[in-house]
Design an enzyme around this catalytic site. Sequence first.
Site, PDB file in Angstrom:
ATOM      1  N   GLU A 154      39.456  34.602  42.654  1.00  9.42           N
ATOM      2  CA  GLU A 154      40.024  36.207  43.109  1.00  9.42           C
ATOM      3  C   GLU A 154      38.625  37.305  42.238  1.00  9.42           C
ATOM      4  O   GLU A 154      39.877  37.034  41.186  1.00  9.42           O
ATOM      5  CB  GLU A 154      40.166  36.735  43.644  1.00  9.42           C
ATOM      6  CG  GLU A 154      39.848  37.889  45.117  1.00  9.42           C
ATOM      7  CD  GLU A 154      41.487  38.699  45.766  1.00  9.42           C
ATOM      8  OE1 GLU A 154      42.155  38.251  45.019  1.00  9.42           O
ATOM      9  OE2 GLU A 154      40.314  39.391  46.378  1.00  9.42           O
ATOM     10  N   ARG A 157      51.396  25.462  38.052  1.00  8.38           N
ATOM     11  CA  ARG A 157      51.173  26.916  37.443  1.00  8.38           C
ATOM     12  C   ARG A 157      51.446  27.244  36.485  1.00  8.38           C
ATOM     13  O   ARG A 157      53.089  26.039  36.189  1.00  8.38           O
ATOM     14  CB  ARG A 157      51.190  27.686  38.630  1.00  8.38           C
ATOM     15  CG  ARG A 157      52.093  28.623  38.664  1.00  8.38           C
ATOM     16  CD  ARG A 157      52.421  30.201  39.291  1.00  8.38           C
ATOM     17  NE  ARG A 157      51.836  30.878  38.503  1.00  8.38           N
ATOM     18  CZ  ARG A 157      50.563  31.596  39.678  1.00  8.38           C
ATOM     19  NH1 ARG A 157      50.609  31.868  41.049  1.00  8.38           N
ATOM     20  NH2 ARG A 157      49.399  32.611  39.475  1.00  8.38           N
ATOM     21  N   LYS A 189      49.054  38.382  38.211  1.00  9.42           N
ATOM     22  CA  LYS A 189      48.081  39.027  37.618  1.00  9.42           C
ATOM     23  C   LYS A 189      48.764  39.959  38.225  1.00  9.42           C
ATOM     24  O   LYS A 189      48.139  41.518  37.489  1.00  9.42           O
ATOM     25  CB  LYS A 189      47.040  38.326  38.994  1.00  9.42           C
ATOM     26  CG  LYS A 189      45.592  38.662  38.605  1.00  9.42           C
ATOM     27  CD  LYS A 189      44.696  38.627  39.581  1.00  9.42           C
ATOM     28  CE  LYS A 189      44.030  37.362  39.295  1.00  9.42           C
ATOM     29  NZ  LYS A 189      42.187  37.414  40.172  1.00  9.42           N
TER      30      LYS A 189
END
Length: 560
Positions: free
Chosen positions: A36, A262, A272
Amino acid sequence: MIENDALTQSDFIREIVDNDLKTGKRDRVATRFPPEPNGYLHIGHAKSVCLNFGLARQYKGTCNLRMDDTDPAGESMEFVGSIQDDVRWLGFDWEDRLFFASDYFEKLCQFAIDLIKAGKAYVCSLSADQIRAYRGTLTEPGKNSPYRDRPIEENLDLFSRMRSGEFQDGAHVLRAKIDMASPNVTMRDPVIYRIKRSGHYRMGNDWVIYPMYDFAHCLSDSIEGITHSICTLEFENNRPLYDWFVNELIEGPKPRQVEFARLNVSYTILSKRRLIELVENKLVNGWDDPRMPTVAGMRRRGYTASSIREFCSRIGVAKNDNLVDIALLEHCVREDLNESAPRAMAVLHPLKVIIDNYPEGRAEDMECANHPQKPEMGTRKVPFSNTIYIEKDDFMEDPPRKYKRLGPGREIRLRNSYVIRFSSMVKDAVTGEIRELHCTYDPDTRNAAPQDGRKVDGVIHWVSAAHAVPAMVRLYDRLFKVADPAGTEGDMTDLLNPESLEVINAAYVEPGLAQATPGQKYQFERLGYFCCDLKDSLPGKPVFNRIVTLRDSWAKIAGK
RNA sequence: UGGGGUGUCGUCAAGCGGUAAGACUCAGGCCUUUGGAGCCUGCAUUCGGAGGUUCGAAUCCUCCCGCCCCAGCCA
């Protein structure tokens, strides 16, 4: 150009792909990297980039770059640009396949209408709070929305008016009609469209309704013909929903979602949200601050793309929660730079040394190898004179036994030059601080062992005072002082390492470095690897960032 | 107390019923005009725990325990 990659690697995802190919379930491999555009890419994304593009390369398939821009809040072209820069810099190529979920908005909207027509979606007019209350809890089932059985025609009408902007933000949402009693909360009639009038960085004000991730992602994958949709573990709960949408709306081969763990790296943070916080609160100097675990930060720091790829290859791909030691990343960087970085001499904390028996005003060019193991990297000349700077650390008035450097009565080798012997020191009358050293040199030892056969153990680096160039050097260290900041209680700010940046304004580098090219990497002998800063370095006024120190076995001995 | 996932060396991670790979870290040693690099050596009798099946189990079965994720109109 990608030398160290995954062509021979194996992991559970490659096993799945192998199997899908072998059984004929698929006849090609198509992946995608779907960030994104609301932040910069970090080392965790790099792992995903290497995985997705690596898979495509290994199986002679394709990997698309897709901006998953379904929530206008926080998204921008700046991030779109940085993401492209970073993926390209990492060494991967999406060719002509740069896509945007926002380009699918019309198609997605049609899919939503299909769902309504099939009686599988409805417009819900509950408030956000009410929806939450109706959803139930982890242990209790939810309740059906009172709007759940709205007639199809009414849903169609309402949805069309949602799109045309007739309603306020939040007045209605479109929901999938699945099962409010599902033990999997994501299946309890998830919202698939919401009204948001914020304006989209690409679409402007064309839309006031935006699709949710769960709806948009799987259908974007389908539109692009993705075979293996690889994402992180936290989406495992969403897989039934992914499959539900795809099964309801897509005919023919369907993409398959596969989840992996992850990446977490010690002494840093990869969320993030937290990284945005660091940037916005100016706890670091922007997204490309060399202390940041962002791709841009690591590039600015001087990490090489190939060392990052190597790191991603070495950590593997699995489903275990992990906290990879940052020492492994540093190891990969050293391993790469040891091969490629030319050597140079720089003195960070200067101590003046006067060589009393060396003629004043005389200068000799010392021939120095650019790489001790690689003669093909050539040599350079470094001027030597009677006044030099050495590292403060390389002299001790009262050295311990194992110290192999200069001290009273001692003799050491000046790297690429003569052997010198200590004669005396001059101290500041007030502070007692050592001001300068006086030494004598042995003229027979220029790049030669002492003629009488005596052994000189220590070697230190130096720079000629009259010739050296002043430079700014920034010493970077780990951003956090605790190994697992993400898992440590308390304010993130309190966990920051106050010594993560030390700026040295008055370091001296050998003359040749005055014209260093931004981005050029060197090994400053005995100190570490340094990169001429991309932004701040000027000809004649060079700025160097420390990429990583050399392994320091003396520090270990001294620390005991 | 619902559902999903996961537990193999300090950290990653192979292992897929035949008797614990490799890497990083760490500890020694050799070598060395970078206390760098390189080279050599060492580092899980044991796989979250307990039972069971089997000639044989980290791998199969049962129960138990720990950790992670899910109740955004974020992704």
